[in-house]
Design an enzyme around this catalytic site. Structure first.
Site, short mmCIF file in Angstrom:
data_model
loop_
_atom_site.label_atom_id
_atom_site.label_comp_id
_atom_site.label_asym_id
_atom_site.label_seq_id
_atom_site.Cartn_x
_atom_site.Cartn_y
_atom_site.Cartn_z
N ARG A 1 1.24 -1.27 0.13
CA ARG A 1 0.33 0.10 -0.31
C ARG A 1 0.52 0.99 0.32
NH1 ARG A 1 -4.99 -1.32 2.31
NH2 ARG A 1 -5.13 0.61 2.93
N LYS B 1 -6.77 -17.70 5.60
CA LYS B 1 -7.92 -18.19 6.40
C LYS B 1 -8.18 -17.16 7.52
CE LYS B 1 -6.33 -19.71 10.95
NZ LYS B 1 -6.22 -19.73 11.97
N HIS C 1 -3.41 -24.38 6.56
CA HIS C 1 -1.83 -24.33 6.02
C HIS C 1 -1.53 -26.24 6.02
CE1 HIS C 1 -1.44 -23.13 9.68
NE2 HIS C 1 -0.52 -23.85 9.78
N LYS D 1 0.53 -30.44 5.28
CA LYS D 1 2.22 -30.83 5.89
C LYS D 1 2.22 -31.89 5.67
CE LYS D 1 0.49 -27.98 10.27
NZ LYS D 1 2.38 -27.51 10.51
N GLU E 1 0.05 -26.80 22.24
CA GLU E 1 0.88 -25.38 21.71
C GLU E 1 1.52 -24.95 23.28
OE1 GLU E 1 0.43 -22.79 17.75
OE2 GLU E 1 -1.45 -23.45 18.81
N ASP F 1 -9.94 -20.81 15.93
CA ASP F 1 -8.78 -20.63 15.30
C ASP F 1 -7.91 -21.88 14.91
OD1 ASP F 1 -6.20 -19.30 15.00
OD2 ASP F 1 -5.48 -19.80 16.90
N HIS G 1 -7.94 -27.10 11.18
CA HIS G 1 -6.94 -26.91 11.41
C HIS G 1 -7.61 -28.90 11.53
CE1 HIS G 1 -4.90 -23.72 9.96
NE2 HIS G 1 -4.80 -23.43 11.08
N LYS H 1 -3.01 -23.79 23.67
CA LYS H 1 -2.34 -22.07 23.79
C LYS H 1 -2.06 -22.94 24.90
CE LYS H 1 -3.07 -20.13 20.43
NZ LYS H 1 -2.34 -20.32 18.97
#
Ligand code: BG6
Length: 489
Positions: free
Chosen positions: A47, A150, A180, A184, A218, A237, A242, A341
């Protein structure tokens, strides 16, 4: 194999994090592997104005930061730089997209155009409108494809609105909705493992399998993404795409052929056969929690989610869901999905518990098959054996473990795979709109129900294992979260 036709990749959001961390290094790696056509060009759209030379310097810095100086092949770097052009699409210029189109023509770039939209989700529809108005989506003489990052919507309704808006200009074959995880390698290997090994298929069903778990943990926290995360939560998320996609590959029927269309058709069927969460027994099927301050291995003390956010919130950083697939193969087999998380480990894996085996008067139930997606790509089968010696009754558990990856194997990042798919026109690792819709159909009622403050948001200490209260979703007392896939255990 190098591509057999020239193309132009137009990268929106070229100055963003994804482009810096994944896309530009990924494209360089593809060039290094001789995967790109000599006339494949990359137009990075930002931009702000930026000189050609500054942009090339920027790209070199990104590549050097990622791969170091040592092994950089000067000739490939030169070739890669010569593929790159920067184009400023100034936000207040009504002619911006016409100018972009003219630039592509003036520079004599291929009119096979792949647009990668790595921008805010609220900009997807507008950019596609503008591309269409500038005539850049017309496939009369060349192909045009649009990759959409996404999330595709934030619920069923917004996904439907986005779809209605973009299908004015694009056919389904032109739309590449990314997840994504599908890039994998270990996910791609699931179908192969299932259908190419003759001892697996006969037991891959309700007669032999007690339950299935799909886990994604995670150690990472929300970090500086608090605004995004608090509008999203773990369910949207991670679970919405996923994890559901991982489950789909583990449970779908064999496609008629390993073609993109046949694979997608079976995935859609599977997703559509997952039963809705029963809202009248919600608390036995769905669980949510937030991390509070704790300690993460190799990181030290960390803050709790609400401290990071600085305000009250019901948004979950841990979500666990029980599902049932209503088809012949899986009817009544519980499926447990969980994502979090700030848990104790980074690990994504599918754990399959086989039904107990009755032998004489004993029941043995130590058979698991575990497919590890990350950090290790491996397969484990757990069995019971006798301990050598005079004691006839002593048994032990052994693991047959195989790493999928050998040290000499190529490491290909999921974005490299998906970028190549986009340029080559392979949609099998992208989401069909029917998959997106089926996924939202499962997630929407949970999100809606979770607006209710009376449904508890449990806590877990950062760095801990699953909150004990999450066990509420298990069907039987002898079921438990499968936490580790280490051989030593
Ligand atoms: C992203 C999520 O889609 O996937 C992140 O937005 C998450 O919150 C990430 O950390 C996980 O991806 P991976 O490939 O590291 O497992």
């Amino acid at each position: 194999m190098t591509q057999n036709e020239a193309s132009t990749l137009v990268l929106f959001g070229a100055k963003g994090n994804l482009a810096r961390v994944k896309l530009i290094p990924g494209l360089f790696k593809l060039d290094l592997a001789n995967k790109l056509h000599p006339n494949m060009k990359i137009v990075s759209v930002g931009r702000q104005e930026e000189s050609h030379q500054d942009w090339l310097t920027n790209i070199q810095n990104i590549i050097r930061a990622k791969y170091g100086d040592q092994d950089l092949d000067a000739a490939v770097l030169e070739r890669f730089l010569s593929r790159n052009i920067y184009h400023a699409n100034l936000p207040d210029d009504p002619e911006a997209f016409k100018k972009l189109s003219k630039r592509i023509i003036d520079e004599k770039l291929s009119q096979n155009l792949a647009f990668f939209l790595s921008v805010r989700p609220s900009d997807f529809a507008n950019i596609i409108d503008d591309l269409a108005a500038a005539g850049m989506l017309d496939e009369t003489n060349n192909w045009k494809r649009v990759l959409i990052e996404k999330p595709f919507g934030y619920d069923s309704q917004s996904a439907a609105e986005l779809q209605t808006s973009i299908e004015k200009h694009l056919k389904e074959t032109q739309i590449y909705r990314i997840d994504h995880y599908l890039g994998k390698f270990a996910l791609q290997n699931i179908l192969f493992t299932r259908f190419y090994n003759s001892f697996l298929e006969p037991i891959w069903n309700k007669h032999h399998i007690d339950h299935i778990q799909v886990t994604n943990h995670e150690t990472l926290g929300v970090g500086d993404r608090t605004t995004f995360y608090n509008a999203t939560g773990a369910l949207r998320d991670m679970m919405q795409s996923h994890i559901l996609q991982t489950l789909t590959l583990a449970t779908m029927e064999k496609p008629t052929a390993f073609s993109p269309e046949d694979i997608r058709a079976e995935k859609i069927k599977l997703l559509n056969s997952i039963k809705q969460i029963p809202l009248d027994n919600f608390e036995n099927n769905v669980f949510r929690a937030q991390y509070i301050s704790g300690e993460i291995k190799n990181e030290g003390p960390v803050k709790g989610y609400l401290e990071e956010l600085g305000e009250e919130s019901l948004v979950e950083t841990y979500a666990a869901v029980k599902l049932f697939i209503d088809n012949e193969r899986w009817r009544d087999v519980p499926i447990y999905l969980r994502t979090a998380k700030r848990l104790h480990e980074n690990a994504t894996y599918i754990s399959i518990k086989l039904k107990p085996q009755k032998i004489f008067n004993n029941e043995f139930s130590d058979n698991w098959i575990i497919i590890s997606i990350q950090p290790k790509e491996s397969i484990h089968i757990e069995m019971k054996t006798k301990v050598p010696g005079l004691d006839e009754t002593k048994t032990r558990k052994i693991q047959l473990s195989g790493g999928i990856r050998m040290p000499e194997d190529e490491t290909i990042d999921s974005y490299e795979t998906l970028l190549l798919d986009l340029i080559e026109g392979n949609q099998s690792r992208f989401l069909h709109i029917d998959e997106v819709n089926a996924q939202w159909r499962l997630i929407d009622p949970i999100i809606e129900k979770w607006q209710d403050k009376n449904i508890p948001v449990h806590n877990y200490v950062a760095g801990s294992t699953d909150p004990i209260a999450s066990k509420i979703i298990f069907e039987n007392d002898d079921q438990f979260w499968r936490t580790s896939i280490n051989i030593e255990d």
